[in-house]
Design an enzyme around this catalytic site. Structure first.
Site, PDB file in Angstrom:
ATOM      1  N   LYS A   1       0.855  -1.193   0.000  1.00 16.18           N
ATOM      2  CA  LYS A   1       0.000   0.000   0.000  1.00 16.18           C
ATOM      3  C   LYS A   1       0.889   1.240   0.000  1.00 16.18           C
ATOM      4  CE  LYS A   1      -4.319   1.148   2.391  1.00 16.18           C
ATOM      5  NZ  LYS A   1      -5.005   1.025   3.687  1.00 16.18           N
TER       6      LYS A   1
HETATM    7  O1  G3P Z   1      -9.576   2.220   4.467  1.00 18.19           O
HETATM    8  C1  G3P Z   1      -9.196   3.485   4.886  1.00 18.19           C
HETATM    9  C2  G3P Z   1      -9.595   3.670   6.270  1.00 18.19           C
HETATM   10  O2  G3P Z   1      -8.815   2.956   7.153  1.00 18.19           O
HETATM   11  C3  G3P Z   1      -9.796   5.059   6.702  1.00 18.19           C
HETATM   12  O3  G3P Z   1     -10.991   5.019   7.345  1.00 18.19           O
HETATM   13  O4  G3P Z   1     -12.709   5.783   8.871  1.00 18.19           O
HETATM   14  O5  G3P Z   1     -10.297   6.438   9.239  1.00 18.19           O
HETATM   15  O6  G3P Z   1     -11.603   7.423   7.373  1.00 18.19           O
HETATM   16  P1  G3P Z   1     -11.425   6.248   8.252  1.00 18.19           P
END
Ligand code: G3P
Length: 217
Positions: free
Chosen positions: A87
């Site tokens: 990633k």
């Molecule tokens: O997949 C990306 C994720 O980990 C971010 O999620 O909820 O932190 O915006 P969030």
């Protein structure tokens, strides 16, 4: 649509795997820190532990922000297990590293994608996955799902094989809307996946069936 679970929590990954509908895992440095996994060696061991639970792709994120550092870290991550997808952040050196890894047959997930232009670059660099963060766009009053539609249109126009991995999914409606819009993959928390199960008429109907069965037996 493939379902990935977005966590580094092994118990949740096991629960999702046992449900039989999970196709992979995504992680990031914040999710690792949330589980208290710190230090390079522990983080690498944790990735292997995740790969040993699930059958599908496991995204493992580099920390470096320069090309050489990304190549060094990404090669070490890819060597850990065949299920690892490297990633990389959506910056210029990330795109360079994406092309480098793709040319070597190492799969890449381009992360922190917030625009159609970034997604176009990811596809041109040969990314296996592009990760638009829909929840974080919604957080700033911008329609995250609209970005999924834009990327779908662009990728279909040119038959790019890069898979749209809707990320930063927060709830069940995100999952359903991503499926309607043709995202190839969604990654979200276990709560959002389990939320898809819920319907009061299912619970009421089941209770009725069981009570009627008991009356006759
Ligand atoms: O997949 C990306 C994720 O980990 C971010 O999620 O909820 O932190 O915006 P969030």
């Amino acid at each position: 649509m493939k379902f990935f679970i977005d966590t580094a929590n092994l118990a949740q990954i096991k629960e999702a795997q046992a449900l039989g509908v999970v196709d992979g895992v995504t992680t990031n440095p914040s999710l690792m820190a949330k589980e208290g996994i710190t230090g390079k060696d522990n983080i690498l061991k944790h990735y292997v532990a995740i790969c040993n639970i699930v059958d599908g792709d496991v995204s493992a994120e580099v920390i470096a922000t320069d090309f050489e550092g990304m190549v060094r870290e990404g090669e070490a991550l890819a060597d850990l297990h065949p299920q690892i997808v490297v990633k990389l952040p959506m910056i210029a050196d990330g795109i360079k590293a994406c092309k480098y890894f793709t040319d070597k047959g190492i799969r890449v997930n381009m992360t922190l994608v917030f625009s159609a232009g970034q997604a176009l670059l990811a596809a041109k660099a040969g990314a296996t996955y592009v990760s638009p963060f829909i929840g974080r766009l919604d957080d700033i009053s911008t329609d995250g799902l609209n970005l999924i539609s834009e990327i779908r249109l662009i990728y279909d126009n040119y038959e790019y094989e890069t898979e749209i991995l809707a990320a930063s999914v927060r709830h069940t409606m995100h999952i359903i809307d991503c499926a309607k819009l043709g995202a190839d993959v969604m990654t979200g928390p276990l709560s959002a996946i389990m939320g898809l199960l819920k319907h009061p008429l299912t619970d009421i109907g089941l209770a009725q069936f069981l009570s009627d069965y008991k009356k006759g037996n």
